[in-house]
Design an enzyme around this catalytic site. Structure first.
Site, short mmCIF file in Angstrom:
data_model
loop_
_atom_site.label_atom_id
_atom_site.label_comp_id
_atom_site.label_asym_id
_atom_site.label_seq_id
_atom_site.Cartn_x
_atom_site.Cartn_y
_atom_site.Cartn_z
N TYR A 163 -32.38 -34.34 -18.23
CA TYR A 163 -31.62 -33.70 -17.15
C TYR A 163 -30.72 -32.57 -17.66
CZ TYR A 163 -32.80 -35.97 -12.77
OH TYR A 163 -33.44 -36.36 -11.62
N HIS B 150 -29.43 -26.66 -17.45
CA HIS B 150 -28.50 -25.55 -17.21
C HIS B 150 -29.18 -24.26 -16.76
CE1 HIS B 150 -25.60 -27.96 -19.79
NE2 HIS B 150 -24.92 -27.71 -18.69
#
Length: 600
Positions: free
Chosen positions: A376, A379
């Site tokens: 995850y 960015h």
């Protein structure tokens, strides 16, 4: 009966092996939707069996105490997440360890000098730096805002200690303001018992449950600050924003990663909580503030989980097979329409979905995992520049950089322009694609609230190595995926393949997990990699399966009939329109609020 059990087990094993073979030889995403779904079901079975590993049994010292159960904890979520599982009250609570999706004995962190090879800063500069935004054109910037909002609920390793920072050597000509670059180490597990023979563990400061703790907090003290004390509602300032606590330890503006997108989602679902309270007050006029608060929290958290499952995820991994599969996680293969007409059909998850089915930990106590955290790291979804415009006529209001929309300026911008126009602006712009050379420039020179400057791209690379998550090829092997045999296997861009080869000195086995995932060819409609998706196949459903408030206690007795109806009927679009009705002229033409909105 004794003869039928082995037969069923053998058939299931044969089915799983067939799914694995089809995936390795053809690929689930190249198959017709019905076959692709069957393959994903088989892959999930294998992942549940082979890629859930318990860290709670590793040696520990002085585990934090678990509060005693109360009558309320049977019917409501506790502040710290304890007592979700009555048989294991510590499971998933704030302070519990992260689990693993790979065997514990394969999770020893890298050590010097390997942990610095190649330099995380070199990887950042050569492979991640964004020259111009590579857009993900199938979605809008609300996708990035939503994910950051979710992550603040799911996990945090806590504040890093300031002693013994990692020191990253810098190349000649690197303009970084200090030499060497210093990155604080990840906070060790307070209850850990490190020894050379035992892999280290890390603890989550947030609850592991999908309980909207980013809104409500993970401690009783935090909950007292955000609650109004009347009608179950949360405090909202006169400007329509959540009240910012005076305590700097609880003020979201002081937390790294706070920016305008997170504030927008926090404000929206604070208002949604209060709207749910109004509905429940109408149904149950004699309920106390506490009763209204706890039931509204359950409904709000479940609605957030539903939106993530059936709207956000199908927008981000918009392959026909995964769109159907994610909706089936919530509604079952019978589908939403039949579910609303007839309710659940049976108590299994296949026909009517996971909510309301049996709780199942699949043999391993529930915890979010370090591998889940690693995949995850997305960015690149966040743009560097934002063009804020009026929702009524599309006229420009403000051009701002990400730097100008973090911390206190995020709150000032929200107060000046209002949430309606900000939501419109985010809905009509594209985020970045999760790929190489697309990391936000601002985040490569990010100034934390404490004044420390860090390159978050280099930090992300270092963190994955530090936390014992294997590099790309080994990670794929442990998930039964084929490793890359060459740099050309990673990407079909010859120039990029050569650049990766140079950075990693020609050794394909040294390629970092994040770099391999960002480089690899994605299935149709995907904004992130198929490798990351394997962890998602496993953990996305597990977060629902393990939580009694999504399974055995997803009932009218706990949620109320009005609460369940609220969850069933609400969508991200209806939430937006409930609190920002002037967006109707735009959203009426949008099938999914996370896909691009038309301009006014």
């Amino acid at each position: 009966m004794a003869r039928r059990i082995p037969l069923a087990a053998n058939l299931k094993s044969l089915f799983d092996r067939g799914a694995h073979l089809a995936d390795r030889t053809i690929g689930w995403h190249r198959l017709p939707k019905p076959l692709g779904l069957l393959v994903l079901v088989g892959l999930r079975d294998i992942l549940r069996r082979e890629n859930l590993h318990d860290t709670s049994k590793l040696p520990a010292t002085d585990l934090p105490p678990v509060p005693s159960p109360t009558a309320e904890s049977r019917m409501a979520r506790t502040a710290d997440g304890s007592h979700n599982d009555p048989d294991d009250p510590r499971m998933g609570m704030a302070g519990a360890r992260f689990g693993r999706n790979i065997p514990n004995d394969r999770t020893f962190p890298e050590v010097p000098p390997r942990i610095m090879s190649p330099s995380p800063r070199e990887v950042s500069r050569e492979l991640l730096t964004r020259e111009s935004l590579i857009p993900a054109t199938s979605v809008n910037v609300l996708v990035a805002a939503w994910l950051q909002f979710m992550i603040r609920d799911w996990f945090s390793h806590g504040r890093s200690p300031t002693d013994r920072p990692w020191e990253i050597p810098l190349a000649d000509g690197d303009p970084w303001p200090e030499r060497p670059m210093r990155v604080m180490r990840t906070r060790p597990d307070p209850a850990g018992n490190p020894s050379p023979s035992t892999p280290p563990t890390w603890a989550n400061t947030e609850t592991h449950w999908w309980d909207a703790s980013q809104i409500y907090g993970s401690t009783p003290d935090h909950q007292k600050i955000v609650r109004s004390g009347e009608d179950g509602k949360l405090r909202v300032a006169s400007d329509g924003l959540p009240v910012m606590p005076d305590d700097p330890n609880l003020d979201p503006r002081r937390v790294p990663g706070f920016w305008l997108g997170v504030l927008m989602m926090h404000a929206l679902f604070t208002l949604e909580h209060n709207a749910i309270c109004d509905r429940l007050r109408g149904e149950f006029p004699n309920w106390s503030d506490e009763e209204l608060y706890q039931r509204a929290r359950l409904v709000n958290a479940a609605l957030i989980a539903k939106i993530h499952t059936v709207e956000w995820t199908p927008a981000v991994i918009a392959h026909p097979t995964t769109r159907y599969g994610m909706r089936a996680n919530w509604w079952g293969v019978a589908g939403e329409r039949l579910h609303k007409l007839f309710g659940r059909i049976g108590d299994g998850e296949l026909v009517s979905g996971i909510p309301g089915s049996h709780t199942d930990h699949f043999g391993v106590p529930f915890a979010l995992t370090e591998e889940f955290v690693a995949v995850y790291r997305m960015h690149p979804l966040v743009p560097d520049e934002f063009h804020l415009r009026s929702s009524s006529d599309d006229n420009p209001l403000l051009d701002a950089t990400l730097r100008e929309l973090t911390g206190d300026p995020a709150v000032e911008t929200a107060r000046k322009y209002g949430m309606t126009d900000l939501l419109y602006s985010f809905g009509t712009e594209h985020p970045g694609l999760v790929t190489l050379r697309n990391f936000p420039r601002f985040l490569q020179e990010f100034q934390r609230p404490d004044g420390h400057v860090q390159d978050l791209a280099a930090t992300d690379i270092l963190r994955v190595r530090e936390l014992g998550v294997p590099r790309y090829n080994e990670f794929r092997r442990l998930l039964r995926l084929a490793p890359a045999r060459s740099f050309e296997d990673l990407t079909d861009d010859p120039e990029l393949a050569e650049r990766i080869r140079t950075v990693y000195d020609g050794d394909i086995e040294r390629v970092d997990l994040m770099i391999g995932m960002y480089a690899e060819k994605r299935p149709k409609g995907f904004a992130f990699s198929d490798t990351a998706f394997r962890i998602f196949i496993l953990m996305a459903s597990r977060r629902l399966n393990s939580d009694r408030f999504f399974t055995t206690d997803y009932t009218p007795e706990i949620y109320t009939r009005a609460g369940l109806d609220w969850i069933n009927e609400a969508t991200m679009t209806s939430v937006l329109l409930r609190h920002h009705p002037s967006l109707r002229h735009v959203l009426r033409r949008v099938p999914n609020a996370f896909t691009p909105w038309p301009r006014s």
